[in-house]
Design an enzyme around this catalytic site. Sequence first.
Site, PDB file in Angstrom:
ATOM      1  CG  LEU A  35      -1.654   1.891 -26.638  1.00 22.99           C
ATOM      2  CD1 LEU A  35      -1.893   1.387 -27.885  1.00 22.99           C
ATOM      3  CD2 LEU A  35      -2.045   3.392 -26.321  1.00 22.99           C
ATOM      4  CB  THR A  36      -4.425   1.173 -19.332  1.00 24.57           C
ATOM      5  OG1 THR A  36      -4.497   2.622 -19.423  1.00 24.57           O
ATOM      6  CG2 THR A  36      -3.354   0.460 -19.216  1.00 24.57           C
ATOM      7  CB  ILE A  60       6.524   1.636 -16.854  1.00 25.41           C
ATOM      8  CG1 ILE A  60       5.229   1.758 -15.851  1.00 25.41           C
ATOM      9  CG2 ILE A  60       6.441   2.830 -18.033  1.00 25.41           C
ATOM     10  CD1 ILE A  60       5.072   2.957 -15.351  1.00 25.41           C
ATOM     11  CG  LEU A  81       3.543  12.975 -18.170  1.00 24.42           C
ATOM     12  CD1 LEU A  81       4.702  13.161 -19.276  1.00 24.42           C
ATOM     13  CD2 LEU A  81       2.298  13.906 -18.394  1.00 24.42           C
ATOM     14  CB  THR A 130      -1.092  14.138  -8.184  1.00 27.09           C
ATOM     15  OG1 THR A 130      -2.370  14.767  -7.659  1.00 27.09           O
ATOM     16  CG2 THR A 130      -0.593  13.267  -7.354  1.00 27.09           C
ATOM     17  CG  ASP A 131      -3.250  18.943  -6.152  1.00 21.22           C
ATOM     18  OD1 ASP A 131      -3.743  17.750  -6.355  1.00 21.22           O
ATOM     19  OD2 ASP A 131      -3.860  19.799  -5.999  1.00 21.22           O
ATOM     20  CD  GLU A 132      -5.879  13.453  -5.900  1.00 21.18           C
ATOM     21  OE1 GLU A 132      -6.069  12.262  -5.119  1.00 21.18           O
ATOM     22  OE2 GLU A 132      -6.522  13.440  -6.927  1.00 21.18           O
ATOM     23  CE1 TYR A 155      -2.974   9.043  -8.809  1.00 16.20           C
ATOM     24  CE2 TYR A 155      -3.917  10.959  -7.761  1.00 16.20           C
ATOM     25  CZ  TYR A 155      -3.264  10.185  -8.753  1.00 16.20           C
ATOM     26  OH  TYR A 155      -2.578  11.326  -9.561  1.00 16.20           O
ATOM     27  CE  LYS A 159       1.719  10.107  -9.792  1.00 17.84           C
ATOM     28  NZ  LYS A 159       2.447  10.033 -10.869  1.00 17.84           N
ATOM     29  CE  LYS A 194      -9.460  10.574 -12.890  1.00 21.99           C
ATOM     30  NZ  LYS A 194      -7.819  11.276 -13.213  1.00 21.99           N
ATOM     31  CG  LEU A 195     -16.561  16.886 -11.541  1.00 20.93           C
ATOM     32  CD1 LEU A 195     -17.836  16.043 -10.850  1.00 20.93           C
ATOM     33  CD2 LEU A 195     -16.074  17.898 -10.458  1.00 20.93           C
ATOM     34  CG  ASP A 285     -18.194  12.328  -0.120  1.00 20.94           C
ATOM     35  OD1 ASP A 285     -17.636  12.499  -1.199  1.00 20.94           O
ATOM     36  OD2 ASP A 285     -17.844  13.362   0.822  1.00 20.94           O
ATOM     37  N   GLY A 288     -12.831   8.669   2.256  1.00 23.01           N
ATOM     38  CA  GLY A 288     -11.770   9.422   2.338  1.00 23.01           C
ATOM     39  C   GLY A 288     -11.358  10.429   1.454  1.00 23.01           C
TER      40      GLY A 288
END
Length: 348
Positions: A35-36, A60, A81, A130-132, A155, A159, A194-195, A285, A288
């Site tokens: 619960l952050t 965790i 997750l 993630t795909d990142e 990040y 991951k 997020k965006l 921006d 990176g």
Amino acid sequence: MKILLTGGAGFIGSHVVRLFVNKYPHYQIFNLDKLTYAGNLQNLKDVEDAPNYTFLKGDITDQEFINNLFQEHQFDAVMHLAAESHVDRSITDPMAFVRTNVNGTCNLLHAAKELWKSDFTGKTFYHISTDEVYGSLGETGLFTEETAYDPRSPYSASKASSDHFVRAYYHTYGLPVKVSNCSNNYGPNHFPEKLIPLALNNIKNNKSVPVYGKGENIRDWLYVIDHARAIDDVFHKGKVGETYNIGGVNEWRNIDLIHLLCDIMDEKLGREQGTSRKLITFVTDRAGHDLRYAIDSSKIMKELGWAPSVTFEEGLEKTVEWYLDNEEWLNNVTSGSYQEYYKGQYTR
């Protein structure tokens, strides 16, 4: 079956918890969440009293706590997750991402290995990523499950490391693991850092809408409810040791997405078309900032029969309607510490 689902009070996790609690009443779902700021039990008000649902508050990164939890409840499966997930925050505090995403994942892997010993019959450790981790694409090409890892932010590096540890436990100890890598998620219950939810909240309140650089970065967008369905498919039908890419099968430049969101908001709020576009403000921006992500989802589609249920335009309209219908939820999560974070991040 007893399933430990970590991060179940968060954005994606809460949708997976809801799906599994409602669809599989014979499963016992244990939702472990610290619960952050991004974890919110309001996300699960509709299932909190279900007989097959239990909430567990915990971290965790606490190895002793995790070991004791596994011994106490004798879990048959893990759906992992829980993660620090915002690139901007990882640039400010990378070590927090190492602790949660790397060390926390290793604690779960080790606890599962120790509990299950070498009897892995009916056991699953499913790691959602993630795909990142794949880095950045040029103008063409797609990320496949064979794409080499090339993380560019703290990040994505954290991951990528967690993904490698999951696969290492499979190859070294035979732990029955499954991995999926998803594109950018959007939809209900998304914390407004997020965006899409950030822009939506600002448009609603007639505040400037920050867009990094010139808004030319391209992302594939996945409706969160479709992602939960894909997770269900991988958990039940995916092969042990395999990886599955999950994407929304679309690509949008950030600025084009924001223009569409502005137009939808104008329509829903009864404003003259073009009003919300005037709120767009281009900001320095991100360091990176990867140019383009795009996922090839053909493997999960062909092998498991999954496909997105909505177009991006349909999903975005559903998302807008949810936020406008749940103003109390939005007001609660954007009070207090969020305001301080926002000022530091976007008013430089």
